[in-house]
Scaffold this active site. Sequence first.
Site, PDB file in Angstrom:
ATOM      1  N   GLU A 126      -1.625 -29.204-110.158  1.00 10.89           N
ATOM      2  CA  GLU A 126      -2.158 -27.844-110.198  1.00 10.89           C
ATOM      3  C   GLU A 126      -3.517 -27.879-110.902  1.00 10.89           C
ATOM      4  OE1 GLU A 126       0.435 -25.189-112.321  1.00 10.89           O
ATOM      5  OE2 GLU A 126      -0.865 -23.443-112.066  1.00 10.89           O
TER       6      GLU A 126
ATOM      7  N   HIS B 228       5.336 -30.619-111.769  1.00 13.63           N
ATOM      8  CA  HIS B 228       3.892 -30.740-111.545  1.00 13.63           C
ATOM      9  C   HIS B 228       3.167 -30.873-112.873  1.00 13.63           C
ATOM     10  CE1 HIS B 228       4.291 -26.290-112.050  1.00 13.63           C
ATOM     11  NE2 HIS B 228       3.096 -26.363-112.594  1.00 13.63           N
TER      12      HIS B 228
HETATM   13 CO    CO Z   1       2.081 -24.642-113.353  1.00 17.35          CO
END
Ligand code: CO
Length: 144
Positions: free
Chosen positions: A136, A87
Amino acid sequence: MKLGRLNHIGVATPSIADSIAHYRDVMGAAHVTEPFDLPEQGVKVCFVDTPTDTGINGTQIELIEPYDDSSPINGFLAKNPAGGQHHVCFEVPDIDAARAEFEAMGKRILGPTRIGAHGTPIFFLHPKDMQGMLTEIMETPKGH
Ligand code: CO
């Protein structure tokens, strides 16, 4: 939305110890934090700092290893046994405002806003709504 700093890139690994050795010995990383457990998120975590001109606040590599058999990254490692990019994490000044804005744009948010590895509120956005990247969003730590 107001795009903030790229705080870190999350990298899944079957072995944090092996990955730390890689970043130190192959990549020349001078500073790696001690690994710690985040059992409620099912991961063990540590951070590799990258330097900046000012010597502080560089983008980090977040190494994540499964904490147990129910870890949310077990599926990723099953498909990518050597690990890899999992991510990306961008900072925002106000996590609640950012969440409301993404919701208004119809972006799928994965789970509640919660406290992340930096001790600040975070949430995740579905990769299918984010150009293929699990994303995120993290509130900028106070004092930065
Ligand atoms: Co992270």
